[in-house]
Write an enzyme that holds these catalytic residues in place. Structure first.
Site, PDB file in Angstrom:
ATOM      1  N   ASP A 182     -61.281 -91.933 118.283  1.00 52.82           N
ATOM      2  CA  ASP A 182     -61.962 -92.456 119.470  1.00 52.82           C
ATOM      3  C   ASP A 182     -62.823 -93.667 119.134  1.00 52.82           C
ATOM      4  OD1 ASP A 182     -63.577 -90.828 117.921  1.00 52.82           O
ATOM      5  OD2 ASP A 182     -64.461 -89.745 119.602  1.00 52.82           O
TER       6      ASP A 182
ATOM      7  N   THR B 129     -65.395 -84.819 123.392  1.00 57.35           N
ATOM      8  CA  THR B 129     -63.950 -85.073 123.447  1.00 57.35           C
ATOM      9  C   THR B 129     -63.197 -83.969 124.177  1.00 57.35           C
ATOM     10  OG1 THR B 129     -64.077 -86.392 121.423  1.00 57.35           O
ATOM     11  CG2 THR B 129     -61.908 -85.598 122.080  1.00 57.35           C
TER      12      THR B 129
ATOM     13  N   HIS C 232     -71.771 -89.534 110.557  1.00 55.22           N
ATOM     14  CA  HIS C 232     -73.099 -89.690 111.163  1.00 55.22           C
ATOM     15  C   HIS C 232     -74.195 -89.360 110.154  1.00 55.22           C
ATOM     16  CE1 HIS C 232     -72.841 -90.800 115.357  1.00 55.22           C
ATOM     17  NE2 HIS C 232     -71.908 -89.898 115.600  1.00 55.22           N
TER      18      HIS C 232
ATOM     19  N   SER D  74     -68.478 -90.964 122.021  1.00 59.48           N
ATOM     20  CA  SER D  74     -67.299 -90.112 122.117  1.00 59.48           C
ATOM     21  C   SER D  74     -66.963 -89.754 123.557  1.00 59.48           C
ATOM     22  CB  SER D  74     -67.504 -88.831 121.307  1.00 59.48           C
ATOM     23  OG  SER D  74     -67.547 -89.112 119.929  1.00 59.48           O
TER      24      SER D  74
END
Length: 403
Positions: free
Chosen positions: A283, A121, A245, A68
């Site tokens: 992303d 981010t 995740h 990220s």
């Protein structure tokens, strides 16, 4: 014919006219399969379905699978970097962020996330660090940035000294939804110790005084739109990534539905305010999610709802397969309200949106001293610049840079 060609070459070339208002929305870790599941659970088209018009290629400077930090650096600064780096190039030299560019144009700037405000981010659009985990450097730079709006989690980063620094910089500190609704002017909202409470937990009845992503986006638009020169706003739906995740389908899916609700809200606002460009893209994809054939679509939605009622963090996922607990290198979708804005690579965002080219910050010279445990630059003219508050300090290289 020759005269016509000569006249064409003599015509002045128009400069790139950046939109008055620029909104970048990032559903972190969202792939096409996540959209499929969210659509099935909703039982209707997504706002994103009507807005998608292309794809974006993702990678970092050192890997075909980006993290990220590197992805957000590319999207913010227009140049790829190594995984783990925040708004610095591969030589650890700070790159001007999208937020810094907007501020230099006289625009207001806002950062909104469901992650900690120091997450990769939001950090890459507002700060510089050779390591994404350098929370102290990131939060100090964010407070010193002069940006009008910061909304997210990360209250544990706010020591007593930093609370005083916030006040000195003219911010109102908000810690819950009531504070957010009452706030006016510059605001620093930190609504949770770390990341904000997941939507799936809130649906399960967990008490929560935090604002939702749509509420944060609405307040940001309210504050930023007061600037006659326009604004730049980043809105991140961070926890699709966190759910994927964990290979936790309900977590990821309900986060995506809340992000999609925010997309619908922002696109309506943009339609009512000409001169606003909205660009939406993940992303990267997380989890390598694949949607399988069984059970039927109606049963899929019921399965997700049933699991939500007794969410335990990693439930049975019924009809999908996760191939990894990390990121994948697949292309991601591109959406927005202006299909002519068409970055094909993640580092094309600044140029496609505003004609911005990559730019490094100016290095400062002087002697580094430690004052009360804080790196301080003593410049040749005798000024003392405190790390992160007065100038950008990159610990990994020991070098200083002017904002």
């Amino acid at each position: 014919m020759k005269r016509c060609l000569l006249l064409i070459f003599l015509l002045p070339i128009a400069a790139f006219a950046a939109p008055k208002n620029i909104i970048v929305m990032v559903p972190d870790g969202t792939g096409h399969a996540s959209l499929t599941v969210a659509r099935q659970l909703k039982g209707a088209p997504l706002a994103l379905d009507r807005a998608i018009y292309g794809t974006v290629q993702t990678r970092s400077a050192d890997s075909s699978v980006t993290d990220s930090a590197a992805a957000a650096t590319a999207m913010s600064c227009g140049q790829r970097t190594r995984n783990g780096a925040v708004a610095v190039n591969t030589d650890k030299v700070p790159l001007r962020t999208f937020g810094e560019w907007a501020k230099a144009q006289g625009k207001a700037v806002g950062i909104v996330t469901t992650d900690s405000i120091v997450g990769a981010t939001p950090a890459a659009f507002s700060a510089h660090a050779a390591n994404r985990n350098d929370a102290d450097a990131i939060i100090e730079q964010q407070i010193a940035s002069g940006f009008e709006v910061f909304l997210g989690g990360g209250r544990k980063e706010l020591s007593g000294d930093r609370k005083a620094f916030l006040t000195q910089q003219g911010y109102t500190l908000a810690t819950d939804a009531d504070d957010l609704r009452a706030a006016k002017g510059k605001i620093f909202g930190l609504f949770a110790p770390g990341e904000m409470t997941a939507k799936v937990e809130r649906r399960s009845g967990k008490p929560c005084s935090e604002p939702t992503l749509p509420e944060m986006a609405d307040k940001a638009l309210e504050i930023l739109s007061d600037d006659p020169d326009g604004f730049f706003l980043l809105i991140e739906g961070a926890q699709v990534d966190k759910g994927n995740h964990a290979n936790d389908l309900p977590w990821a899916t309900y986060e995506l539905l809340e992000f999609d609700e925010t997309v619908a809200q922002v696109l309506r606002w943009a339609k009512e305010h000409p001169g606003t460009t909205v660009l939406i893209a993940p992303d990267h994809e997380t989890g390598g999610l694949t949607v399988l054939n069984e059970p039927s679509e109606g049963a899929r939605a019921k399965a997700l709802r049933d699991v939500t009622a007794k969410h335990t963090g990693k439930p049975k996922n019924y009809f999908v397969h996760y191939s990894t607990g990390g990121h994948s290198g697949v292309d991601v979708f591109l959406a927005g309200n202006d299909p002519s804005v068409r970055p094909m690579l993640n580092q094309d965002f600044p140029s496609a949106l505003a004609g911005i080219t990559p730019q490094t910050l100016t290095e400062l010279k002087g002697k580094t001293e430690t004052v009360d445990g804080i790196p301080t630059l003593v410049t040749p003219d005798g000024r003392r610049l405190r790390a992160h508050r007065d100038a950008v300090y990159i610990k990994a290289t020991g070098k200083w840079y002017a904002r």
